[in-house]
Structure formats: structure tokens, C-alpha cells
Design an enzyme around this catalytic site. Structure first.
Site, PDB file in Angstrom:
ATOM      1  CE1 TYR A  98      27.067  63.412  15.051  1.00 15.91           C
ATOM      2  CE2 TYR A  98      28.869  64.053  13.608  1.00 15.91           C
ATOM      3  CZ  TYR A  98      28.101  64.268  14.742  1.00 15.91           C
ATOM      4  OH  TYR A  98      28.362  65.347  15.549  1.00 15.91           O
ATOM      5  CG  PHE A 120      22.297  62.392  20.842  1.00 13.13           C
ATOM      6  CD1 PHE A 120      23.630  62.656  20.567  1.00 13.13           C
ATOM      7  CD2 PHE A 120      21.866  61.078  20.760  1.00 13.13           C
ATOM      8  CE1 PHE A 120      24.509  61.652  20.214  1.00 13.13           C
ATOM      9  CE2 PHE A 120      22.734  60.058  20.399  1.00 13.13           C
ATOM     10  CZ  PHE A 120      24.052  60.349  20.124  1.00 13.13           C
ATOM     11  CG  ASP A 121      25.736  66.099  17.659  1.00 12.43           C
ATOM     12  OD1 ASP A 121      25.377  67.134  17.085  1.00 12.43           O
ATOM     13  OD2 ASP A 121      26.910  65.840  17.930  1.00 12.43           O
ATOM     14  CB  ILE A 160      32.572  56.657  21.334  1.00 10.65           C
ATOM     15  CG1 ILE A 160      31.652  56.876  20.132  1.00 10.65           C
ATOM     16  CG2 ILE A 160      32.392  57.750  22.371  1.00 10.65           C
ATOM     17  CD1 ILE A 160      30.183  56.943  20.480  1.00 10.65           C
ATOM     18  CE1 TYR A 162      30.547  60.352  24.673  1.00 15.06           C
ATOM     19  CE2 TYR A 162      28.626  59.603  23.466  1.00 15.06           C
ATOM     20  CZ  TYR A 162      29.773  60.352  23.535  1.00 15.06           C
ATOM     21  OH  TYR A 162      30.172  61.106  22.454  1.00 15.06           O
ATOM     22  CG  PHE A 193      26.068  57.197  16.067  1.00 16.61           C
ATOM     23  CD1 PHE A 193      26.152  58.579  16.099  1.00 16.61           C
ATOM     24  CD2 PHE A 193      26.341  56.489  17.218  1.00 16.61           C
ATOM     25  CE1 PHE A 193      26.492  59.248  17.267  1.00 16.61           C
ATOM     26  CE2 PHE A 193      26.683  57.142  18.388  1.00 16.61           C
ATOM     27  CZ  PHE A 193      26.758  58.528  18.415  1.00 16.61           C
TER      28      PHE A 193
END
Length: 214
Positions: free
Chosen positions: A122, A132-133, A152, A184, A206
Site C-alpha cells: 500500500y 505518510f506511509d 482501520i 482515524y 490508499f
């Protein structure tokens, strides 16, 4: 002076769990060697369970898509590669839950089953496009049980499918756009010193690749 029961009890270190048949005994009652072994074995089993719980927690939190509350020291921003930032646009379909999705590549393998251990790559982005990731930057896909709250809500729904969303097939690649309540929420994630890697009430994007069953 420590009696034999207390000595047997203290020999198991910080483990204070006792078998049911010993829980009501007082320290004055001496434990037999069999009882000592029972305590030690039970303690080892408890420590084994604690070790498994720690590993599960790390898997949930290390990549920023845990149960909805993230410990900030696990989530760190990752630089994006050219391949990640230049992914082609995709026309999104919005499901009743508010989750939007589109398939960049429909897989040819089986779909995931709730509770199944799977591997997925991902890239996670904020709505402004900031990455961010990314599992790609670490060179290792995420392994988790889908549909049981290890990730999530938007991920579980986006991979397993739901109202208006077809399930992903193995080998498929899908873009997910998560409203805050499926990500979140109002708490954000990775918050430290007044700033957050994922700010509160963030819409998240994502790009997910269903690699395989684990």
C-alpha cells in the site's frame, strides 16, 4: 524467613498467575515440586501469550492503519518514490458507507475471506497528495487478518467488499478514499508535540495491492 511456598512463588519472577486449584491457598501451605512445575509452566504459557499480543500490536500499529488509535512512535512519514507519486488517476465510485474506490487492476485470484491472513502492499496519502506511509518503501507487504479489526475500517471494507463495493481479488490493485470515520476520525494519528502525521478529521487515500494469502 521465606517458606517453601513463597520460594516457589517467587521463583517464577514477575508472573503472578496461579492455577485455579492453588489460587485460594495461603503462602504458609508448602507447594510440592509438581505444583512448582505447574506454576512455572503456566507462567511460561502466560509469557508466550503476552509475546504474541505484543507482536500483534506491532503489526497493527507499525504501518499506520491499526484499530483506529495509533501510538505515534510507530508511525513515521515515508518519502514517496516517483512510481508512487505518479500513479494514474482513477474514477472513484462512492459506496453508501462513504468509502470511495476504483480498481486500477482487477485481480485474477480468489477473493479474501473474513479472518484470513493476507499480504497487501500500500501507499497511504493525505488528501493533498502527501505520502505518510508506504510498504513499498520498506520492501515488505503488510500481513494481517482481514475483516476482524486489525486494520482501520476502510481497509476491511475496501478489501472484503460490502454494500456497493465488490471484493478485491488476489493480484488486484485498488484505490480507496476513506472519510475520517473509516480512518482515524477526530483523533488523527502519529501525533506528537502538537503536530500529527495524520491530522484529525483527515480524508485518506490508499493505493492497495492484494498480493496473496499469507
Amino acid at each position: 524467613m521465606m517458606n517453601s511456598a513463597a520460594a516457589a512463588y517467587s521463583s517464577v519472577g514477575t508472573c503472578t498467575w496461579l492455577p485455579v486449584h492453588l489460587q485460594k491457598r495461603t503462602p504458609r501451605v508448602a507447594f510440592s515440586s509438581t505444583h512448582q512445575r505447574t506454576i512455572a509452566t503456566s507462567c511460561s504459557y502466560k509469557q508466550h501469550l503476552e509475546s504474541e499480543s505484543i507482536q500483534l500490536l506491532k503489526r497493527r500499529e507499525a504501518i499506520g492503519i491499526g484499530l483506529g488509535l495509533l501510538h505515534s512512535f510507530f508511525l513515521q512519514p515515508h518519502p514517496s518514490s516517483a512510481a508512487e507519486s505518479e500513479s494514474p488517476p482513477c474514477e472513484l465510485t462512492v459506496a453508501p458507507s462513504g468509502l470511495a474506490f476504483c480498481d486500477k487492476l482487477v485481480g485474477s485470484g480468489p477473493q479474501a475471506v473474513k479472518g484470513q491472513l493476507i499480504k497487501a502492499h500500500y501507499v497511504g496519502k493525505l488528501e493533498n497528495g502527501k505520502v505518510f506511509d508506504s510498504s513499498y518503501s520498506r520492501g515488505k507487504p503488510l500481513t494481517f487478518r482481514v475483516g476482524v479489526g486489525e486494520v482501520i475500517k476502510g481497509w476491511d471494507e475496501g478489501i472484503l467488499g460490502g454494500d456497493g463495493i465488490p471484493p478485491m481479488l488476489q493480484g488486484g490493485k485498488r484505490t480507496l478514499k476513506l472519510p475520517p470515520q473509516l480512518g482515524y476520525g477526530s483523533r488523527g494519528a502519529g501525533c506528537r508535540g502538537g503536530s500529527c502525521v495524520i491530522p484529525p478529521d483527515s480524508v485518506l487515500l490508499f493505493d492497495v495491492e492484494f498480493v496473496s494469502k499469507a
